[in-house]
Every structure is written in structure tokens, then in C-alpha cells.
Design a protein around this motif. Structure first.
Motif, mmCIF file in Angstrom:
data_model
loop_
_atom_site.group_PDB
_atom_site.id
_atom_site.type_symbol
_atom_site.label_atom_id
_atom_site.label_comp_id
_atom_site.label_asym_id
_atom_site.label_seq_id
_atom_site.Cartn_x
_atom_site.Cartn_y
_atom_site.Cartn_z
ATOM 1 N N GLY A 103 0.808 -1.214 0.000
ATOM 2 C CA GLY A 103 0.000 0.000 0.000
ATOM 3 C C GLY A 103 0.841 1.264 0.000
ATOM 4 O O GLY A 103 0.344 2.344 -0.305
ATOM 5 N N GLU A 104 2.111 1.152 0.340
ATOM 6 C CA GLU A 104 3.001 2.311 0.360
ATOM 7 C C GLU A 104 3.721 2.497 -0.971
ATOM 8 O O GLU A 104 4.538 3.392 -1.105
ATOM 9 N N HIS A 105 3.420 1.646 -1.947
ATOM 10 C CA HIS A 105 4.079 1.720 -3.244
ATOM 11 C C HIS A 105 3.053 2.026 -4.320
ATOM 12 O O HIS A 105 1.855 1.819 -4.136
ATOM 13 N N THR A 106 3.524 2.518 -5.446
ATOM 14 C CA THR A 106 2.647 2.887 -6.542
ATOM 15 C C THR A 106 3.387 2.629 -7.856
ATOM 16 O O THR A 106 4.380 1.900 -7.865
ATOM 17 N N THR A 107 2.926 3.185 -8.943
ATOM 18 C CA THR A 107 3.627 3.059 -10.219
ATOM 19 C C THR A 107 3.838 4.444 -10.822
ATOM 20 O O THR A 107 3.035 5.355 -10.608
ATOM 21 N N ARG A 108 4.922 4.565 -11.546
ATOM 22 C CA ARG A 108 5.228 5.765 -12.335
ATOM 23 C C ARG A 108 5.711 5.254 -13.677
ATOM 24 O O ARG A 108 6.606 4.410 -13.728
ATOM 25 N N ASP A 109 5.122 5.737 -14.747
ATOM 26 C CA ASP A 109 5.483 5.261 -16.083
ATOM 27 C C ASP A 109 5.382 3.739 -16.168
ATOM 28 O O ASP A 109 6.219 3.084 -16.781
ATOM 29 N N GLN A 110 4.392 3.171 -15.496
ATOM 30 C CA GLN A 110 4.111 1.732 -15.465
ATOM 31 C C GLN A 110 5.226 0.910 -14.817
ATOM 32 O O GLN A 110 5.366 -0.275 -15.077
ATOM 33 N N ILE A 111 6.015 1.546 -13.962
ATOM 34 C CA ILE A 111 7.088 0.869 -13.243
ATOM 35 C C ILE A 111 6.797 0.981 -11.753
ATOM 36 O O ILE A 111 6.461 2.066 -11.265
ATOM 37 N N GLY A 112 6.901 -0.127 -11.018
ATOM 38 C CA GLY A 112 6.673 -0.106 -9.580
ATOM 39 C C GLY A 112 7.689 0.795 -8.894
ATOM 40 O O GLY A 112 8.884 0.721 -9.169
#
Length: 189
Positions: free
Chosen positions: A104-113
Motif C-alpha cells: 500500500g506504500e508503493h505505486t507506479t510511475r510510467d508503469q514501473i513499480g
């Protein structure tokens, strides 16, 4: 740009064909089980994407700062964060293990974790001088990736004695006194 060996088989490129294509120069082996087309340049974004997929982790530290497009950070050796139990060491990747792993503390940027902004600020607090850390916090708040409230809520969860925890706390207190992030370093001055 690249494909995992299992996915290549689904596209009709079996092991023998893959090896033949690689030996003929049509495919580059990026890492164990990962291939890229030889006629396309391999960028840093491709490498960090491969690193996160190969380790099952997320981009962290300086690599995450680049993906969050934070000012003053440049692409360097890929850095990833993985759960503490996972012991992986792909060549050319700096792997950091965390006992405190929460998807829950992670997300994606430019489709990269990638680690979330609150985790990233905690990581950078141990590496950056106070003024640069303040600029990072200001930028994340200004661009609506984080809020002073979310950063302040996350800070106490960082174990005491963690490198940078004290400095980050001071920066957050200073920002709380101003009530809003300045639009630039010059306006802060």
C-alpha cells in the motif's frame, strides 16, 4: 522493448528460436530470462523496469526520485527495494531489503513499480543535506504527490534511530509553520 522468456514463448518464440535469434544478434539478453530487441537502444527506463520485474521489488532511493521527476536527480545504477525475506542480486542492480514492506506504500510511475512519495522522502532524508531534502518535500507537495499531512503521518512510523529521521522531522515542523510549500527555492528565501 523487451519481453520475459515465458511471454516470448506465448508469442511463438520458443527457447531454441530465442537462443538462435540472440546468437544471430537479433535479441539481447538483458538479464536472466529477459530479452530485448537488438536494433533498439536500451535506456535507463528499460533497465529499471527490468530490475523491478526481475526482483519483484519497486524502484527506490535515487531511481525512484528520477521516476518521480524530482529536480536534481539523474539516472544511475538501478536501485530497488524488496521484502526482507527475498534474497535476489541481479547483476548491475543495487538491491535493498526492507523489514517494513507494505504494498500500500508503493505505486507506479510510467508503469514501473516505485516507492510512494512518503517512503521516498524517508529514504532520501538519510542521503541528502537539509536544504536539498526541503526542496524535495516542497516539490512533492507543490506537485500534489504528497501533502504535509501525509508526510507527517508517515514520519512517526519510521523507527527511531533510522538515518535521516531527525532531520526529516525538523523539515516537516518548519513546513508546518509556513502552512504551504513555496513555488520555488527562491520564493522560500
Amino acid at each position: 522493448w523487451g519481453v520475459r522468456a515465458g511471454a516470448a514463448e506465448g508469442l511463438g518464440c520458443r527457447g531454441c528460436a530465442r537462443r538462435q535469434r540472440a546468437s544471430a544478434g537479433g535479441l539481447l539478453r538483458v538479464g536472466r530470462g529477459w530479452y530485448a530487441m537488438a536494433d533498439r537502444p536500451l535506456t535507463w527506463t528499460h533497465r529499471i523496469d527490468w530490475a523491478t520485474r526481475a526482483t519483484g521489488g519497486v524502484a527506490s532511493h535515487r531511481s525512484a526520485a528520477v521516476l518521480w521527476k524530482l529536480e536534481g536527480f539523474q539516472a544511475s545504477k538501478p536501485e530497488v527495494l524488496v521484502p526482507f525475506e527475498r534474497r535476489v542480486r541481479p547483476e548491475g542492480v543495487k538491491v535493498r531489503r526492507s523489514r517494513r514492506w507494505d504494498r500500500g506504500e508503493h505505486t507506479t510511475r510510467d508503469q514501473i513499480g516505485v516507492v510512494g512519495p512518503e517512503v521516498l522522502v524517508g529514504q532520501l532524508a538519510s542521503m541528502l543535506p537539509r536544504a536539498r531534502l526541503r526542496a524535495v518535500v516542497d516539490q512533492l507537495i507543490r506537485e500534489h504527490h504528497a501533502s504535509l499531512t501525509s508526510l507527517a503521518r508517515f514520519h512517526p512510523e519510521t523507527p527511531p534511530g533510522t538515518a535521516g529521521r531527525h532531520v526529516l522531522g525538523e523539515v516537516l515542523v518548519e513546513d508546518a509553520e509556513h502552512q504551504r510549500a513555496p513555488i520555488s527555492g527562491l520564493s522560500r528565501m
